[in-house]
Design a protein around this motif. Structure first.
Motif, short mmCIF file in Angstrom:
data_model
loop_
_atom_site.label_atom_id
_atom_site.label_comp_id
_atom_site.label_asym_id
_atom_site.label_seq_id
_atom_site.Cartn_x
_atom_site.Cartn_y
_atom_site.Cartn_z
N PRO A 11 -51.00 1.05 -30.86
CA PRO A 11 -52.25 0.53 -31.42
C PRO A 11 -52.55 1.16 -32.78
N THR A 12 -53.39 0.51 -33.53
CA THR A 12 -53.82 1.06 -34.82
C THR A 12 -55.15 1.79 -34.68
N ASP A 13 -55.58 2.01 -33.44
CA ASP A 13 -56.83 2.73 -33.18
C ASP A 13 -56.70 4.19 -33.57
N TRP A 14 -57.81 4.89 -33.44
CA TRP A 14 -57.90 6.32 -33.70
C TRP A 14 -57.00 7.07 -32.72
N VAL A 15 -56.04 7.83 -33.23
CA VAL A 15 -55.15 8.63 -32.38
C VAL A 15 -55.92 9.89 -31.97
N THR A 16 -56.01 10.12 -30.67
CA THR A 16 -56.75 11.28 -30.19
C THR A 16 -55.84 12.45 -29.83
N ARG A 17 -54.59 12.16 -29.44
CA ARG A 17 -53.69 13.25 -29.07
C ARG A 17 -52.26 12.74 -28.97
N VAL A 18 -51.31 13.61 -29.30
CA VAL A 18 -49.89 13.37 -29.06
C VAL A 18 -49.36 14.62 -28.37
N ALA A 19 -48.58 14.43 -27.31
CA ALA A 19 -48.00 15.55 -26.58
C ALA A 19 -46.55 15.23 -26.27
N SER A 20 -45.65 16.20 -26.46
CA SER A 20 -44.24 15.95 -26.21
C SER A 20 -43.71 16.81 -25.08
N VAL A 21 -42.77 16.25 -24.36
CA VAL A 21 -42.08 16.93 -23.27
C VAL A 21 -40.74 17.44 -23.77
N SER A 22 -40.09 16.63 -24.59
CA SER A 22 -38.77 16.95 -25.14
C SER A 22 -38.60 16.17 -26.43
N GLU A 23 -37.40 16.23 -26.99
CA GLU A 23 -37.16 15.48 -28.22
C GLU A 23 -37.16 13.97 -27.97
N ARG A 24 -37.07 13.55 -26.72
CA ARG A 24 -37.04 12.12 -26.40
C ARG A 24 -38.33 11.61 -25.76
N VAL A 25 -39.04 12.47 -25.04
CA VAL A 25 -40.21 12.03 -24.27
C VAL A 25 -41.50 12.58 -24.88
N ALA A 26 -42.42 11.67 -25.15
CA ALA A 26 -43.73 12.05 -25.69
C ALA A 26 -44.78 11.05 -25.22
N TYR A 27 -46.03 11.46 -25.32
CA TYR A 27 -47.18 10.63 -24.96
C TYR A 27 -48.12 10.57 -26.15
N ALA A 28 -48.79 9.44 -26.32
CA ALA A 28 -49.78 9.28 -27.38
C ALA A 28 -51.02 8.63 -26.79
N ALA A 29 -52.19 9.19 -27.11
CA ALA A 29 -53.48 8.67 -26.62
C ALA A 29 -54.27 8.13 -27.80
N PHE A 30 -55.05 7.09 -27.53
CA PHE A 30 -55.83 6.41 -28.56
C PHE A 30 -57.24 6.11 -28.06
N SER A 31 -58.16 5.96 -29.00
CA SER A 31 -59.53 5.58 -28.67
C SER A 31 -59.96 4.42 -29.56
#
Length: 168
Positions: A11-31
């Motif tokens: 999404p092009t919404d406001w990014v609230t957080r990005v968290a990574s597990v490894s070089e391949r796995v990550a999560y991104a949250a938006f509001s």
């Protein structure tokens, strides 16, 4: 690479957080709060950011403000509480973590491995802690988002979850 590249499929919404597990796995949250959209927006990549898939599942309609990765579980802070999934790949089933948080947006999460304690900071009411050494099982999740009917129960994990199902 020396050049920043915008991640596609998000999404092009406001990014609230990005968290990574490894070089391949990550999560991104938006509001989408700034434009009046209350949808829970949480995405996961398993290929280093080439593609992203939504993993908000049955999270309630509220912005996701923070992401905490504890082992193979994902915990998120939202405008209506803290939620946990054991299904970090698809995020289909979420349960409310703990009881007793004030009705205020939770902005920040932290985890202390040694004491197995999650800390949650809310909007103007303080910092709260929850020990993850309990022996309760996960609460039933709604059968489908917004239905309010109990669905399947997640496996026992020792997480202190709220025994009442939340309504997404």
């Amino acid at each position: 690479a020396t050049t920043w590249t915008r991640a596609a499929g998000l999404p092009t919404d406001w990014v609230t957080r990005v968290a990574s597990v490894s070089e391949r796995v990550a999560y991104a949250a938006f509001s989408g709060f700034r434009r009046g959209d209350q949808a829970a927006r949480l995405y996961r990549t398993g290929d280093g950011g080439v593609s992203w898939k939504p993993v908000a599942g049955n999270l309630p309609l509220a912005p996701v403000n923070d992401i905490l990765l504890v082992g193979s579980d994902v915990i998120v802070a939202t405008d209506v509480g803290v939620f946990l999934t054991h299904d970090a790949v698809t995020g289909k089933r979420w349960v409310r973590l703990g009881q007793g948080l004030p009705q205020a947006p939770i902005w920040d999460l932290a985890y202390v491995t040694k004491t197995k304690t999650v800390y949650a900071a809310d909007f103007g009411r303080g910092v709260f802690r929850l020990s993850l050494t309990g022996s309760q099982t996960a609460a039933p999740a709604p059968a489908k988002p917004g239905s309010g009917r109990g669905g399947s129960t997640l496996p026992a994990t020792g997480w202190p979850v709220d025994p009442a199902p939340f309504v997404a």
